[in-house]
Structure formats: C-alpha cells, structure tokens
Design an enzyme around this catalytic site. Structure first.
Site, PDB file in Angstrom:
ATOM      1  CB  SER A 297      -8.400  -5.999  -1.299  1.00 13.58           C
ATOM      2  OG  SER A 297      -8.809  -5.545   0.121  1.00 13.58           O
ATOM      3  CG  HIS A 325      -5.963  -4.919  -4.512  1.00  9.71           C
ATOM      4  ND1 HIS A 325      -5.283  -6.051  -4.139  1.00  9.71           N
ATOM      5  CD2 HIS A 325      -6.206  -4.262  -3.515  1.00  9.71           C
ATOM      6  CE1 HIS A 325      -5.167  -5.984  -3.066  1.00  9.71           C
ATOM      7  NE2 HIS A 325      -5.466  -5.026  -2.494  1.00  9.71           N
ATOM      8  CE  LYS A 356      -2.063  -3.828  -2.447  1.00 10.70           C
ATOM      9  NZ  LYS A 356      -1.664  -4.466  -1.250  1.00 10.70           N
TER      10      LYS A 356
HETATM   11  N1  PLP Z   1      -5.034   0.749  -0.741  1.00 14.57           N
HETATM   12  C1  PLP Z   1      -5.341  -0.479  -1.049  1.00 14.57           C
HETATM   13  C2  PLP Z   1      -6.630  -0.574  -1.871  1.00 14.57           C
HETATM   14  C3  PLP Z   1      -4.758  -1.582  -0.804  1.00 14.57           C
HETATM   15  O1  PLP Z   1      -5.340  -2.804  -0.636  1.00 14.57           O
HETATM   16  C4  PLP Z   1      -3.468  -1.136   0.068  1.00 14.57           C
HETATM   17  C5  PLP Z   1      -2.638  -2.401   0.710  1.00 14.57           C
HETATM   18  O2  PLP Z   1      -3.207  -3.283   1.207  1.00 14.57           O
HETATM   19  C6  PLP Z   1      -3.035   0.245   0.151  1.00 14.57           C
HETATM   20  C7  PLP Z   1      -3.706   1.069  -0.100  1.00 14.57           C
HETATM   21  C8  PLP Z   1      -1.704   0.562   0.793  1.00 14.57           C
HETATM   22  O3  PLP Z   1      -0.694  -0.006  -0.018  1.00 14.57           O
HETATM   23  P1  PLP Z   1       0.822   0.015   0.477  1.00 14.57           P
HETATM   24  O4  PLP Z   1       1.258  -1.367   0.955  1.00 14.57           O
HETATM   25  O5  PLP Z   1       1.707   0.489  -0.841  1.00 14.57           O
HETATM   26  O6  PLP Z   1       0.931   0.909   1.650  1.00 14.57           O
END
Ligand code: PLP
Length: 510
Positions: A297, A325, A356
């Site tokens: 990200s 993502h 997201k």
């Molecule tokens: N994994 C990645 C790559 C993320 O970017 C995020 C959130 O920013 C998460 C996991 C966590 O997701 P959640 O918001 O559903 O807890």
C-alpha cells in the site's frame, strides 16, 4: 425506562435510572436486556421492582459498589454456590479499594501518585512523538465517503484522493440499500460471537459468496482483516513449521506472525533470490508458508506472484497472499493479484478485507481449503473471541460482491482512470511509484516538501496525504494519491493541474 442490571448475583436485580458508566462496572459481572425473561427470552416483560430499594445514584461510587455487593435484607437468598460467593467477595474488595482510592487515606494517596506517575510517562511519550514529527492528526469528514467530501474546518466540498474506496462502493446507492435492508431484517447486531449465537443465514451466505468469488473451497469472516491476519498463523503453524515473510508486509501480517510459534524468516522486499535462499534454509521444517501482500500500500507495487509460486512449488511451500489492496479491482474481473498474474490455482490462502473496495465498512476474511477454514473456526482467537459482523455490514459487502460478479464495468472504469492519472502526472514530470495500481505515490523525497505540498493541495480543494519516515523509508517521502472508479475524468485532470501548480510553487517541478 430504567435499564436493568444484575448485581454480583442474579438475585440483586434492580432498576437504575441509567446504566453504570464503564468505569463503574467493576463489581457488575452480568448484564441483561430489559426485555429478557427467564421464562421466555423472546417475550418482553415489564420491569418488576427489585427486592432492594434502588441505590440512589448520587451516593459515592464506593458506597454504591459496596451496596451492590451486600445482599439486600428482605431477599430470600438461595444457598450461595462457591462461585457466587467468590464474586461477592470480589465485588466487596473492589468497593473497598475504590473507596480507599477516593478517600485521602494512605492507600488513596498511593493510587493518586501512581496516576500522577502514569500521566508523566504518557506526556513524555506523547512529547516524543510530537518531537519526532510523527504525530498523526485526523481530519474530520462531515459527509459520506466519496470522491467529493466535506471536511471540518474547510469551506466547500473537496475532491478526495486518499481513500481506499477504489470502486466507489462506500456510498453506492444499491450497497447502502442492501445494508439498510439487512439492518431492518436482521437487526443491529448479534451481541455474540459466532459460535455462541452470532451466526445468521446472511453470514453463511456471504462466506459462500466470498469463496465463490475467489474460486476457493470455503471462507470464514472476521471482524477485520487485521483479525484475519492475527488469527491465521497461530492457528495453522506450529514450532515444527516455518513462515517466510516479505520485509514490507503489512503490520497485521507481522503481528500475526509474531503470535505464532513457527520459525520465522524475513526476505528482502520482492527479492526472489533472497526468498529462494530462505526457502532452502527452511527445508528442514514440516510446513513452509510464504506470506506476502498482493499489492503493497505504500508503493503501489505488486508482489511477483508467478515467481513466488514457482519457488513455492520447487521447495514444497504454501503461498499466502493478503489481498486488501487488490480484492475487487486487480485482474480482469477484480478477483485480485492472483487473477492479474494468472496464478489463481497456485495461491493456497487469501486474506482480505471488506473495508476497502468491497463497500468500505469493515470486516475481513480468510478463503482457501475447506479443512483450513474448519480449523480456523475451531482455533482462530479473533474469530472465537470477538463479536460477529453486524448485519448492515454483511448486507453492504454482499451487494458489493453481487455488483462485481454481475459486471466488470466498474473495475475497468477504475483501471482507465488510474492510467489517465499516472500518464498525465508522468508527462508533467513527476515520478509515480508502482505500475497500474490505483495507489499512485508521487515520489518527492523530502518529508517537508511532501507535507507542504499536501497542505497546499488541500488549499486548492484536493485532499491528499503526505507520507514520510517512519511510515516510509528515510528520503522516500511522497504524497499518496488513490484513484477511484467514481472520480470523473475532470476530477483527475483537476488533481493533475493542482499538482503541477503546487509542484512548481515548491520547486518540485521546473
Ligand atoms: N492488510 C493490509 C495489506 C492492509 O492494508 C490493511 C488495512 O490497512 C489490513 C490488512 C487490515 O485490514 P482491516 O482494515 O480490514 O483490518
């Protein structure tokens, strides 16, 4: 209507004008709904005066707690079991400790000085964060999430380029309608974890739909993808196993891996030679699991899944990909990085988020082999010990998946707009990290430059965020722009124009 609270034992039921504040609940171990009846839990029952007169709320907390711990005089107690007696004693003790803390006695003074010490430590920590320039402040949005939002303190609407709302489904009318319908039909929430009484038909339906979307055997929902990552590794891997993780994996993968007892190997970001060396080292272990983000990200770069899967197959390893993502928009039909790179049949486990592209509310999941999902339902701690997802969230995510499975028009619209932004910015002279991904980091290098330019973009009505060390490596400060399918071409062009103007102003462009 008064709210009913149980005291330390069922027999102390009494109405109070309002529920105790959170901090008042140290002696209250059980809450019940005002509609609850022991004869018929579904039949509403008017409040019956409790055996004791209500304790006036104006009495000091310590006295209220002590009163709650004492059996009322007119009550005919059942023979107390050891458990109930223990709870009573606990409640009395809590009442006395609180009383001491609130009085000026020596124990109270000690409690106060501990609090003063804590305040000192916290202030110092906070000052350290401010001093390091890493303080994160939050802009308050006063509208729905979308391409145009209203932000507290900023007059007029602004164009939003920093949400993970890749497909614009956060405020899609059909998604909202589906959420409202689920709320209406299935209620606000389950007041329970899944395995007690927190599973509704819509949870099972959504799990089946997720598995179908990813073409996997089964799926399990979690309150978030952070939880899915926290639950997976500990449940799956033992000290006999090994996990090999990209050094720039998301914090939740890192934390999830920390929780497990497997041997840990960290390979350099996207470095396949390093991964291969680590896989060779890890041959001595029972299972080997390669763990990577599908798309990263901060840089918008994509894991080389073809090479990862080739190495995994050569060294007998499993592949886990976090698709937060990527789900919903990467690949021709939005299935994710594995579809984009043609390895859908080679990735064993996928974790992703509903928070997201898939409606943006919250929730996460694991999808993969049936027996793995079954094991997670038995062992994954965030699944076992946290509330089930609220119906409105399920309704929204389910509709988001329906929209994606009906047509890939939204996915293609997002891809075209991403391409428009990237090519126009590069033509203007900016360096954009990654390729094809709607995360478009405008690389600036200098932290102050990134922050000042982001502020000036906001003055021009464009909401973007500057990132600098320690969120990204030193010297790699950037402004991260995120494109959404619901940005219009004019929105994209306005953003590029503002970047050019602000970039010239700050010397980032000639
Ligand atoms: N994994 C990645 C790559 C993320 O970017 C995020 C959130 O920013 C998460 C996991 C966590 O997701 P959640 O918001 O559903 O807890």
């Amino acid at each position: 209507m008064g709210v009913w609270w149980f005291g330390p034992r069922r027999t102390f039921l009494r109405p109070v004008a309002s529920p105790p504040r959170l901090e008042d609940r140290s002696s209250l171990n059980l809450q019940i709904s005002p509609l609850w009846s022991s004869a018929d839990p579904t039949r509403p029952r008017p409040p019956v005066p409790g055996p004791a007169s209500p304790a006036p709320l104006t009495r000091p907390l310590s006295l209220r707690l002590a009163a709650a711990a004492r059996p009322p005089a007119r009550h005919q107690p059942r023979p107390p079991c050891a458990w109930a007696r223990g709870r009573e004693l606990g409640a009395m003790w809590a009442g006395r400790v609180l009383h001491a803390a609130l009085s000026g006695g020596p124990r109270g003074r000690r409690a106060q000085s501990a609090l003063a010490q804590l305040r000192g430590i916290l202030e110092e920590e906070l000052e350290g964060i401010r001093g390091a320039g890493t303080w994160k402040s939050e802009r308050v949005i006063t509208s729905r999430q979308g391409p145009r939002i209203h932000v507290d303190g900023v007059s007029g609407g602004i164009l939003n380029f920093c949400a993970n709302n890749y497909l614009g489904l956060s405020s899609h009318p059909e998604v909202i309608q589906a959420g409202l319908q689920a709320l209406e039909e299935f209620g606000a929430g389950l007041s329970s974890v899944r395995f007690i009484c927190g599973t509704q038909s819509i949870h099972k339906d959504l799990e089946a739909k997720i598995a179908q979307f990813h073409q996997r055997e089964d799926a399990i929902l979690y309150p978030s993808c952070f939880d899915a990552n926290a639950g997976l590794f500990e449940a799956l891997l033992t000290p006999e196993d090994a996990v090999l993780s990209d050094e720039l994996n998301h914090a939740s993968i890192i934390d999830g891996i920390r929780l497990c007892k497997a041997h840990k190997y960290r390979y350099r970001h996207l470095d396949m030679a390093d991964l291969e060396a680590k896989l060779q080292e890890a041959q001595k272990h029972r299972l080997r699991l390669v763990a990577t983000d599908g798309a990263f990200s901060m840089d918008g770069d994509i894991a080389p899944l073809q090479e990862i899967c080739r190495l995994a197959s050569r060294y007998g390893a499993l592949v886990f990909v976090d698709e937060c993502h990527a789900t919903g928009f990467l690949g021709a039909t939005g299935r994710g990085t594995d579809e984009l790179l043609g390895v859908m049949d080679q990735v064993t486990i996928i974790n992703s988020t509903l928070g997201k592209a898939l409606g943006g509310a919250s929730g996460g999941y694991t999808t993969g082999p049936g027996p793995l999902v079954s094991l997670l339902r038995q062992r994954a701690r965030p699944y076992l010990f946290s509330n089930s997802l609220p119906p409105a969230v399920i309704g929204c995510a389910s509709k988001a998946l329906d929209l994606l499975m009906e047509s890939n028009a939204i996915v293609q619209s997002m891809a075209a707009k991403t391409q428009r932004f990237r090519s126009k910015m590069e033509a203007a002279g900016f360096a954009i990290s990654g390729a094809h991904h709607p995360i478009c980091p405008v690389m600036l290098g200098d932290a102050r430059l990134a922050s000042c330019m982001a502020d000036d973009m906001l003055k021009r009505g464009i909401f973007v965020i500057g990132f600098s060390y320690p969120v990204v490596p030193k010297g790699k400060a950037r402004i991260r722009v995120q494109i959404s399918a619901v940005h219009s071409e004019e929105d994209i062009d306005r953003c590029v124009e503002a970047f050019v103007e602000v970039g010239r102003l700050h010397g980032a462009l000639p």
